[in-house]
Design an enzyme around this catalytic site. Sequence first.
Site, PDB file in Angstrom:
ATOM      1  N   ASP A 132       2.562  -3.038   8.304  1.00 33.17           N
ATOM      2  CA  ASP A 132       1.600  -2.887   7.217  1.00 33.17           C
ATOM      3  C   ASP A 132       0.599  -1.794   7.566  1.00 33.17           C
ATOM      4  O   ASP A 132       0.471  -1.397   8.730  1.00 33.17           O
ATOM      5  CB  ASP A 132       0.866  -4.219   6.985  1.00 33.17           C
ATOM      6  CG  ASP A 132       0.207  -4.306   5.606  1.00 33.17           C
ATOM      7  OD1 ASP A 132       0.305  -3.333   4.828  1.00 33.17           O
ATOM      8  OD2 ASP A 132      -0.400  -5.352   5.326  1.00 33.17           O
ATOM      9  N   GLY A 133      -0.105  -1.314   6.575  1.00 35.71           N
ATOM     10  CA  GLY A 133      -1.161  -0.340   6.773  1.00 35.71           C
ATOM     11  C   GLY A 133      -2.508  -1.013   6.976  1.00 35.71           C
ATOM     12  O   GLY A 133      -2.592  -2.218   7.205  1.00 35.71           O
ATOM     13  N   ALA A 134      -3.576  -0.235   6.880  1.00 36.47           N
ATOM     14  CA  ALA A 134      -4.931  -0.762   7.012  1.00 36.47           C
ATOM     15  C   ALA A 134      -5.902   0.223   6.376  1.00 36.47           C
ATOM     16  O   ALA A 134      -5.586   1.402   6.186  1.00 36.47           O
ATOM     17  CB  ALA A 134      -5.296  -0.987   8.481  1.00 36.47           C
ATOM     18  N   ASP A 135      -7.076  -0.281   6.045  1.00 38.62           N
ATOM     19  CA  ASP A 135      -8.137   0.571   5.502  1.00 38.62           C
ATOM     20  C   ASP A 135      -9.029   1.120   6.610  1.00 38.62           C
ATOM     21  O   ASP A 135      -9.577   2.213   6.484  1.00 38.62           O
ATOM     22  CB  ASP A 135      -8.969  -0.217   4.492  1.00 38.62           C
ATOM     23  CG  ASP A 135      -8.111  -0.687   3.316  1.00 38.62           C
ATOM     24  OD1 ASP A 135      -7.514   0.165   2.646  1.00 38.62           O
ATOM     25  OD2 ASP A 135      -8.022  -1.911   3.092  1.00 38.62           O
ATOM     26  N   GLY A 180      -7.818  -3.362   0.619  1.00 33.73           N
ATOM     27  CA  GLY A 180      -8.154  -2.400  -0.419  1.00 33.73           C
ATOM     28  C   GLY A 180      -7.259  -2.533  -1.638  1.00 33.73           C
ATOM     29  O   GLY A 180      -7.685  -2.293  -2.768  1.00 33.73           O
ATOM     30  N   GLY A 181      -6.019  -2.936  -1.396  1.00 35.12           N
ATOM     31  CA  GLY A 181      -5.084  -3.155  -2.495  1.00 35.12           C
ATOM     32  C   GLY A 181      -5.108  -4.568  -3.044  1.00 35.12           C
ATOM     33  O   GLY A 181      -4.396  -4.875  -4.002  1.00 35.12           O
ATOM     34  N   LYS A 219      -8.163   6.703   9.133  1.00 37.18           N
ATOM     35  CA  LYS A 219      -8.485   5.268   9.139  1.00 37.18           C
ATOM     36  C   LYS A 219      -9.065   4.785  10.475  1.00 37.18           C
ATOM     37  O   LYS A 219      -9.481   3.631  10.589  1.00 37.18           O
ATOM     38  CB  LYS A 219      -7.222   4.454   8.808  1.00 37.18           C
ATOM     39  CG  LYS A 219      -6.510   4.882   7.525  1.00 37.18           C
ATOM     40  CD  LYS A 219      -7.377   4.677   6.314  1.00 37.18           C
ATOM     41  CE  LYS A 219      -6.709   5.175   5.040  1.00 37.18           C
ATOM     42  NZ  LYS A 219      -5.532   4.410   4.662  1.00 37.18           N
ATOM     43  N   GLY A 251       0.809  -1.209   0.000  1.00 39.11           N
ATOM     44  CA  GLY A 251       0.000   0.000   0.000  1.00 39.11           C
ATOM     45  C   GLY A 251       0.843   1.261   0.000  1.00 39.11           C
ATOM     46  O   GLY A 251       2.069   1.216   0.115  1.00 39.11           O
ATOM     47  N   GLU A 298      -1.057 -10.917   3.170  1.00 38.81           N
ATOM     48  CA  GLU A 298      -0.908 -10.070   4.355  1.00 38.81           C
ATOM     49  C   GLU A 298      -1.325 -10.834   5.614  1.00 38.81           C
ATOM     50  O   GLU A 298      -0.646 -10.776   6.643  1.00 38.81           O
ATOM     51  CB  GLU A 298      -1.750  -8.798   4.197  1.00 38.81           C
ATOM     52  CG  GLU A 298      -1.206  -7.837   3.158  1.00 38.81           C
ATOM     53  CD  GLU A 298      -2.127  -6.663   2.872  1.00 38.81           C
ATOM     54  OE1 GLU A 298      -1.667  -5.700   2.244  1.00 38.81           O
ATOM     55  OE2 GLU A 298      -3.313  -6.712   3.269  1.00 38.81           O
TER      56      GLU A 298
END
Length: 220
Positions: A82-85, A97-98, A122, A30, A104
């Site tokens: 990692d990220g998050a939505d 989302g990606g 978020k 992301g 993941e």
Amino acid sequence: MNNSDSKKQAVARAAIDFVEYDDVIGIGTGSTVDFFIDFLKPLKNKISGAVASSLSTQQKLEAHGIRVLDLNDVSDIPIYIDGADEVNNNLQLIKGGGGALTREKIIAGASKKFLCIVDDSKIVDILGKFPLPIEVLPMARSYVAREIIKYKGMPVWREGFITDNSNIILDVNHLEIMEPITLEKELNQIPGVVTVGLFAEREADKVLVSSDNGVIELNK
């Protein structure tokens, strides 16, 4: 650089402080993670390598000269970043989302610590405003969609998108996810579902949140 990118860059920079010498790092996918990879480049000789959650992340890491390891060849991943939505108060997440949710989730499960990096847009009280991604075997698309409707969600096929695992994504709209762990377990039981983008059973251990006032830590 717009304000959103500035926040992503700030939280990505803060995540570098959690990288230890000789670590193998699990790395997500992301736009926020892309900034993290940029900051990781000068440390490429400090770490043992990285396990990538997507082909795009692998390509970015390799372009920076960072060694990419296969998960099957790694016995210990001290940290996954990692990220998050979406992120709720229990550090449970919506991700995907990606479209990289399956890999993941595998790497998050294999890692000792999951550090999630997001901007303040978020953070939510209740998960579900962001459409919940579900990776599905192509032959099961219509069947899984009919089963999801029983949960009062509205599944939409992400047309033209194929995951790194050669599957498709259904994005489920109009959910208010009051019991994330229960919903994650139930949706995972639908035949044809590969992975649900709810990270509730394996939530984040720590979340770094970037806002106009700087970066703060949320802990369990």
